[in-house]
Every structure is written in C-alpha cells, then in structure tokens.
Design an enzyme around this catalytic site. Structure first.
Site, short mmCIF file in Angstrom:
data_model
loop_
_atom_site.label_atom_id
_atom_site.label_comp_id
_atom_site.label_asym_id
_atom_site.label_seq_id
_atom_site.Cartn_x
_atom_site.Cartn_y
_atom_site.Cartn_z
N HIS A 159 -19.64 -48.96 34.82
CA HIS A 159 -18.77 -49.69 33.91
C HIS A 159 -17.35 -49.23 34.15
O HIS A 159 -17.08 -48.04 34.19
CB HIS A 159 -19.15 -49.42 32.45
CG HIS A 159 -20.43 -50.05 32.05
ND1 HIS A 159 -20.57 -51.40 31.86
CD2 HIS A 159 -21.65 -49.52 31.81
CE1 HIS A 159 -21.81 -51.68 31.52
NE2 HIS A 159 -22.49 -50.56 31.48
N CYS A 201 -16.41 -53.97 36.49
CA CYS A 201 -15.45 -54.91 35.94
C CYS A 201 -14.05 -54.47 36.37
O CYS A 201 -13.76 -53.28 36.38
CB CYS A 201 -15.50 -54.88 34.41
SG CYS A 201 -17.13 -55.25 33.77
#
Lengths: 387, 572
Positions: A159, A201
């Site tokens: 992440h 991301c």
C-alpha cells in the site's frame, strides 16, 4: 616541412587506430562485453501484513516464480514477505498461494525459499540489504552480494501513497530515502544497471526523485491514481492479484530464456483499458536505449558461455583421510550417557552464585554511623524525641 | 563417492581412496512409522539418521573437509561454534496428549532451539548469537529474533541426550519462538539436508500441500555424539532428522477409518534411497489385532518396547525388491475398527486466569494418571520479562493440599534483558492433579517495542515437564545396531522407567496496547482548535468593515454610459 610531415603521419596513425578499434568492437570479443553485466540479482519485497492483503504476497510470488523460471537461482534472490499467507490458518488450501481464480496456478510452489519473513520485513532491513550494511553474522542468503557488473531487479508491492510506501502498517519509506539508497549503491558500485518496478497506488511518485545513473523504473499507476486489484476467488475469499502484476505475469509467462523481447514490450504491459490506472515508466537516467535492453537482462540469468575444445589437466585428487588408530592399542575408558533426570543430584545441587549484596551488618552499621553523626552535630537532646 | 569404486584398478593413490570408500565411516538409515490413533486420525513419523565416525572439533591438518552423507552446512556449523549437541524443531499445531498418546519425539508449538556447547568455548553468548543467525539462514526461519530477552540457561532440565561428561549448565542455552510459522520455505532446506534429497526413498512422500493440511506438523534436527558399539569405547556423530505429522480424520480422511499412503501423501513409494543401508516402514498393529486390515500383507513382525509399552509392528523392508510388487509401487492400505487406547500416564495443561489488562494468573496443571506409583517431575517455565511474576504468590497444590517442591531454582527477569526462569522438582502423588499457580502483572512497553500487530497478543513459550515415568514393561538398556530408530532416541539407564518430556500449550496474553493513531489525532485536533480559536480572536481584533457598493447590472451600466454622453444626471 618536417613538422607538416609529422602531423600528417600522426593523423594517419590515429585514423588507422580508430578503424582498428571499430573492427574490434564488432568482432566476437566486442559483442561479448557490450551488454555490460555478468550476473543477475533480484530483490522482491511484499510490504503488507494481514490476510486481506493476500494479493500483495501473490504479486511478489508470481514475480519470484518468473524470475526463477528464467534462470536466477535462489542464492541470488532476496525474497521478503511480510506475512505468511500459505500456511495461514484462514487459507482453505494450506501451502498454496494462487494467482488465478479457480485455483489454476499455485505461485508458491514446492521449492520456495523466503529470506526475510514476518516481522523482519522493515524499512531498516530493506535499506540495509540494498546498501550492504548488515551485521557481520548475517547469513549469505540474506545478503545482496552484488558487484559493479550486476543487473538488479527490485520489485516492491504493498500500500502506498504520494511519495511513500507503507511497511506492515506501522512505518513507511519515502521516495527520497529510496533515491538516496540507490545513490549509495551507485557510489559503492553495487550495481551495473537497475530495474525498479513498483505496484502500489500512486506508484509513479516513488521514482520521481531518482538521480543516480543507470536506473530504469516502472510503476503501475500515476500520481493521483489508485492501482486496482484484479479478481477475487470466492473459495479463498480475498482478491488474488493486482491488475498490473497479473498482466505482467501473463506477459512474463510468454518469455523464455532465449527470447528477444525488449523493454519497449514491457512498457506496453497493461494499458489503461486493462489496468484502469495508467502505468508509467522512467528511462531518462538509463544510458542504453530501452529498445535494445532484453527482458532477460533483468528477469533472467542468461550467461554467455564460451565452449572450449582443449583438455585441461586437473590437480592431484583428494587425499585419503588419516586412518584412525586401532582400537586395541590404547586402553580407552568406556563413555556413558548422562542421566536425564538425576533426582538426588538435583536436590543437592548448590544454588548458583547470586549477585553480590553488601553484608547485613554493613547496612546496620552505616545507619548507626549516620545517626551518631547527626546527634553529635545537633546535640544529644534530640535523641529522646526519637527513642 | 560410490562411483570411486571404478578407480579401484588405477594407481596407488586411487587404490587408497577406493579402500576407504569400501569401508565407509558414515551410514544412513531411514524409516517411517505409521500409528493409527483411536480417534480415527493417523500419526506418521519419519526418521532419517546419518551416523558418522569423525571428530568435528579437530583443527588444522585433521580438520574435516570431505563430506559424503553428512550435510556440509551443518558440519561447518558444528566445527565453527564448537557445538556438542544441537536440537532444533519447528512445529505447527499442538500435540494433544489425551487423544493421541505420547509422541516419539515431543516438540512445542513454534520453534525451539537448545544447544550444548563444548567446554572449551570461552564466550558462550557470542557463539549462541552467531549460531542463531547462521541457522536462520540455513532453515529460512526468523531465528535471529532469539536474543538475550528470550534465552534461558536451565539449571537442571535438558541434560545432554548424547555422550558427555561435563554437565556444567553454563554451556547450555535454550530458547523458543512460539510465534514462528512453519511452511514450505522451512521444509525445502530441511529436505535438502538429506543425502537423497526429496528424489528417492521415503522423502519422496513429503509433499507440502498434504503435510501442512494436517492437525500437527513438526520437523526437527537433532545432532549429538553417541556410542558406536556396545562397549562404547568410541563415539560417532549422529544426525537425526525427524518429521512427525498427524492427519486429521475429518478433513483429510473424509470421516472414514481407512487410510493409504496415497491418501495421506498423494504419492506412493517406488524405491528406497540408494545411499541408505536400511529403509523400513513400520505399522503399529498392537491395538487392533483382529479388526485390522493391512494390505499388502507382510510376514515380518517386530516387537519393540517404546514409551513404556510393548508394541507390535508389521515391517516392510524397502531395500528388498519384492516389497514393491508387480507395479513397482508400494502403497500401504489400512483399515481398522478398534477403539482402544492406552491412557497416557503424564499429561500437562496451562492457561491464564484473571480479567482485565493489568493482572493475571498463570495456572499449570499436571496430571499423574498412574494408579499407585508416585514419581517426580521437573517443571521448567520461561516467562518473558513483560509479564512480571510475583513469586511470593507461587503455590503448588496436589489433591487440595500444599505440595512443597524439593528443588526450586528461580532467576528473576531483568527488564529488556532476560526473561524469568523457574524450575521446580515436584513429587506427584499417584492418580492426582497438581496445580501450580503464580500471579503476574502486565508491563507497559515502549511504543517502538510493539509488533506491527499488537492486538494479536504476545506469546509466552510452552512449559516443559520432564519426568521419569514408571514403565509397565521392562525397558531394554542394551544398545544394538538393529534397534528401530524410533525406540532408540532417548538413552535408557534403568529398566523400570522411561524418560518423557511433555510440553504445555503456549499462552497468548494481551498487553495494554496504546492507540497508535493517537499522536496524529491529537495533532489534528489541537491544530484545528488553535486555528479556530486564534483565528476568530485575531479577526475580532483586526477586522474592519467597509461598505462596498455592488456593481450595477449590464442594462443600467449601458444606460449610465449613454446618459454620461448626453450630459444627463446618472441613475442610482
């Protein structure tokens, strides 16, 4: 006049030298050294913990599988997995990690060697592996022993956000730290060329700050975009892979050690129509043209072999070991096993030496001294108030 | 080295080498023991033993450098760190003694490592630290988390299982990692230590997808010096690799008491390991003589006294070609209906009592199920420093009466430096339950000492109960080479009792966990309050108001423009 003659002669010599060097470059010996690397390393990191981050472990293991299939041995791969998904109690099929739904492909396999696992995957350990600053007792399998002719593949997943990547939900690494680590590697000549792939991301933010030469970077999404996961499996209950790495795995399954696919093909993996996010890449720091860089330069370990027909004489064979002396020569006393629970011995065991304490009388004497000095200074009349 | 026989006829040097090959000093044996359990589960125990007559602790000229069957990575570890004995085990699951009986070689959940160093070592702690790092690389496990905060030096437990005179406990180190996971990445290097790898012999059966889909899985490596012969005049190094697995009746067995090698391991045996001098499969048929069905049938039977009980085994010798039959594949089929089980004589449990996040109580319960004999047990407890034990609250009660231990050794913990160590020798009355309780208080850790998932809890390693249990059947103290491996692990000193080690459950305690998002929340809240408060105040003091006419609409502006040209007064 002799000066002109000399100059002309010099020019002729120089031009002859240049033609000669050009010829050398295009001969077999020249081709042997044109790609620049002699060994390959891979550092594959999954930074997420917990069962619902199954897809990050599957991402890393699919790249591990491709890299092993194309020839890089386990001793040259540093695999870091922040949590155990295969033998997790929630896994309905233990010892497996699947990348395709309906359990088609088990990327965990039967021959996996994880070097850093669980709590060991921290930012500090990752940077130490890259820069080589490890404690002296670290085993070889946990070290990145690259040199200035190594091509290194670094793959990160987890992440992330704009400028950082989260490690195990408790710490993060910033893009500046990563760029500095690569600069340290360059200064210590720990790589020849480095390919950096990140699937998180806003992954493109992680390679924005690189400034060392010979770096090529790929990311699964631009700044401001999220990387999406691919497909869930209803039996396992979680998403199995991220979109970018899923299509990367499909692309790499077509590559074999002799294939001539180059980096331009890799940049085309997962266009926006498939990935929803826009993958990005950065090649300005890379010296060679990406079209001339083979996929196997980073993902495989293709060695150029020189076959020789001459015979080589080996040195003398291994010396036979020194024979043990005959058992009848010396009277050896028979050895015995130790009693496993010698009750009598244990009961009468002397207690181990305790820490030293000052003897009891000493403390009593010390207090008496203090009291005496006090009463001497302030007078004996206070004594009756105490006793 | 087997191929060196071809050099037999060439030259003198080669002849010497060949002769050495014909009398090898190392040998390898493998065996598999299958024991049906009364609950329908099945227990399979693999043992691989390499015996080598050499001396690892020699230096210089005589230093060992040619390895044949013994793995080189372990041999180098032994000589570098002057290790006398090494025992390491990785376990997933907990051994249920009441349902399954006693295992051949017990192990606690997680990873356990205990090492006896040679008495020539001067810095035992330094060697221990480096040894754990090297082993973490060999076995792909995070053994580097073993440090001074979880290592203890037992004073009476864990006596050496091999030969040795010195039992000075300064050279012993013991540590457990209850949180350690076991998965394929630990099995892979373990299999690579075997001489035949996983390509031939019994190791072919070790497929991770079946082995880890079980109730209990434990793999261990035990290295120690043992007697070479009956007179015990010379010693040899023994490396034992053991793998114990219990397959569950319901998940793997589909609810039927019908098992086969293929059902258990998804493979059958095709050949013995060519480097093995003996390769056998034993099936325990003691409990079910009549209602038992075993195919292919075998005439070979063997009796062995193991764990205080005389058991009968059917033996299959894999070095003989007829075991494999026509199809050249050996698949054992078992079917049974019996239901008898010998109740284990010694059994222990442990749990945490109390409520809240401040205090608690650890209860250890030890059961002695022998009807008329009492025997002593040695209980060893190693509790991490963050559970602060109050030893003045330690009570030992048997049959609701106080039972004073005949030996207590307690080493208190030092915060962040070493754990608690409590060892007690307790006499267990016959047919009784003994309870040991001690109260503790939970410490507050520094915020960097919390793991990334602190709400999972913190583990406390298993307690170890070592005992000499009186045996119903006379144990044999003779040492023979033909003894099956599973009955020759623990050296037997006297006939009337056998040594057993029982591990309790590990504990999982919650420590008071701070809210890690708190600093971020506090900063946001404080900045908001300051901004709103100070901003409003600043505006009040410095803001002035001015009247501002709104700009007239377009039609009016146009009209005013025309009026200005005409010289007529403008609209409002």
């Amino acid at each position: 006049m002799s000066h002109d003659f000399l100059q002309m002669h010099l020019k002729a010599v120089i031009s002859c030298l240049l033609i000669f060097l050009y010829k050398v470059h295009t001969t077999k010996a020249g081709q042997f050294f044109s790609s620049g690397h002699t060994n390959n390393w891979a550092v594959l990191v999954c930074t997420s913990r917990f069962w619902f981050n199954y897809r990050h472990v599957a991402n890393t293991l699919s790249v591990y599988r491709s890299v092993k299939r194309l020839g890089i041995p386990d001793s040259h791969i540093v695999l870091m997995l922040a949590d155990d998904m295969a033998c997790n109690y929630r896994n309905p099929k233990p010892a497996t990690v699947f990348s395709h739904k309906n359990m088609e492909l088990n990327v965990y396999g039967d021959d996996v060697e994880v070097d850093y696992r669980g709590y060991e995957v921290t930012v500090e350990n990752f940077l130490r592996v890259l820069t080589g600053r490890l404690p002296p007792s670290t085993p070889r399998s946990k070290r990145l022993l690259s040199d200035d002719r190594s091509n290194i593949l670094i793959y990160l997943t987890g992440h992330g956000g704009n400028g950082f990547l989260k490690f195990q939900d408790s710490e993060e690494i910033s893009n500046m730290e990563l760029a500095d680590a690569f600069e340290q590697m360059w200064q210590k000549r720990r790589y020849n060329e480095l390919l950096f792939i990140i699937d998180t991301c806003q992954g493109a933010s992680m390679y924005e700050r690189f400034y060392s030469p010979n770096l090529m970077a790929l990311a699964s999404s631009q700044v401001g975009e999220d990387s999406l996961s691919h497909q869930p499996d209803l039996a396992i209950g979680v998403h199995l892979m991220d979109k970018y790495t899923f299509y990367l795995l499909e692309f790499l399954e077509e590559v074999h050690p002799a294939s001539q696919a180059n980096m331009n093909d890799l940049f085309k993996v997962c266009p926006q129509s498939q990935c929803v996010s826009t993958p990005g890449h950065r090649t300005d720091l890379f010296q060679r043209d990406p079209g001339s860089v083979l996929i196997t330069d980073f993902f495989g370990s293709v060695r150029k072999v020189e076959i020789t027909k001459d015979t080589i004489n080996l040195t003398s064979p291994v010396e036979p070991p020194i024979q043990r002396s005959g058992s009848g020569d010396i009277q050896i006393e028979s050895l015995t096993y130790v009693d496993q629970l010698p009750v009598a011995e244990i009961i009468h065991q002397k207690p181990k030496q305790k820490d030293w304490h000052p003897p009891d009388g000493f403390i009593l004497g010390l207090w008496t001294l203090i009291l005496l000095v006090f009463f001497q200074t302030y007078g004996i009349k206070h004594l009756k108030h105490i006793f | 080295c087997c191929s060196c026989l071809e050099l037999f006829f060439v030259g003198e040097m080669e002849q010497k080498q060949a002769i050495w090959c014909l009398n090898p000093k190392d040998q390898f044996q493998e065996e598999l023991v299958i024991r049906p359990l009364h609950s329908g589960d099945i227990y399979a125990s693999f043992q691989f033993r390499t015996l080598w007559d050499t001396d690892f602790l020699q230096e210089g000229q005589k230093k060992v450098s040619h390895y044949r069957l013994f793995p080189k990575s372990l041999g180098q570890v032994l000589s570098k760190f002057s290790v006398q004995e090494l025992h390491i085990s990785f376990t997933q699951g907990f051994w249920r003694t009441m349902q399954w009986g006693q295992p051949f070689i017990p192990s606690p959940p997680g990873a356990e490592l205990w090492v006896w160093f040679h008495d020539t070592v001067s810095d035992v702690d330094g060697n221990w630290k480096e040894l754990t790092n090297v082993l973490s690389g060999i076995f792909c496990a995070s053994l580097n988390f073993i440090d001074m905060t979880n290592t203890v030096q037992p004073s009476a437990s864990f006596k050496p299982l091999g030969l040795g005179n010195a039992t000075d406990h300064r050279f012993l180190r013991y540590a457990t990692l209850p949180r350690e996971i076991v998965c394929t990445e630990n099995l892979t290097p373990w299999k690579k230590l075997l001489p035949c790898g996983s390509k031939a012999g019994l190791a072919v059966l070790m497929k991770s997808e079946k082995l880890f889909h079980s109730s209990f899985h434990s793999q261990a490596v035990h290295i120690r010096p043992i007697c070479q012969d009956e007179q015990c005049t010379s010693k040899a190094w023994e490396l034992r690799q053991t793998l114990n697995v219990v397959f569950d009746h319901y998940t793997s067995g589909q609810g039927k008491k019908e098992w086969s090698l293929f059902k258990m391991f998804s493979r059958t045996l095709t050949e013995a390991c060519p480097l093995a001098s003996s390769s056998k499969v034993y099936v325990d048929i003691t409990d079910n003589p009549e209602l038992f069905e075993l195919s292919p049938a075998t005439p070979l039977l063997s009796q062995a006294v193991v764990l205080g009980d005389r058991r009968t085994y059917s033996v299959y010798d894999l070095t003989r070609a007829e075991t494999f039959g026509q199809l050249r594949s050996f698949n054992l089929l078992l079917r049974w209906k019996g239901d008898n089980m010998l109740r284990p004589l010694l059994h222990a449990e442990r749990y945490v009592a109390g409520f809240g996040l401040q205090t608690g109580e650890i209860h250890t319960v030890i059961y002695n199920n022998h009807p008329y004999r009492a025997f002593p047990v040695l209980l060893m407890d190693s509790v991490p420093w963050y559970l602060q034990l109050y030893i003045h609250t330690l009570t030992v009660t048997s049959k609701s009466r106080d039972n004073k231990p005949s030996y207590i050794h307690y080493q208190p913990a030092k915060d962040r430096h070493r754990p608690h160590l409590l060892e007690m020798l307790i006499q267990l009355p016959p047919h009784s339950m003994t309870e040991v309780t001690v109260q503790f208080e939970r410490a507050l850790l520094k915020w960097t000492e919390y793991t990334p998932d602190p709400n999972h809890g913190f583990y406390v390693g298993s307690s170890v109960v070592s005992a000499l249990v009186p045996s119903m059947v006379a144990m044999s103290t003779n040492f023979t080479q033909d003894q099956p491996l599973f009955s020759s692990f623990v050296p037997v000193k006297e006939e009337s009792s056998y040594f057993v080690r029982v591990y309790t459950e590990p504990l999982l305690v919650n420590l008071p966990t701070p809210d890690f998002s708190m600093p971020y929340n506090v900063i946001c809240l404080t900045c908001t309050v300051v901004a709103v408060g100070y901003g409003s105040f600043y505006n009040l003091l410095t803001r002035t108001f001015q009247v501002d006419e709104p700009s007239p609409p377009l039609a009016k502006r146009l009209a005013n423009f025309i009026r200005r040209i005409r010289g007529v007064p403008l609209l409002a």
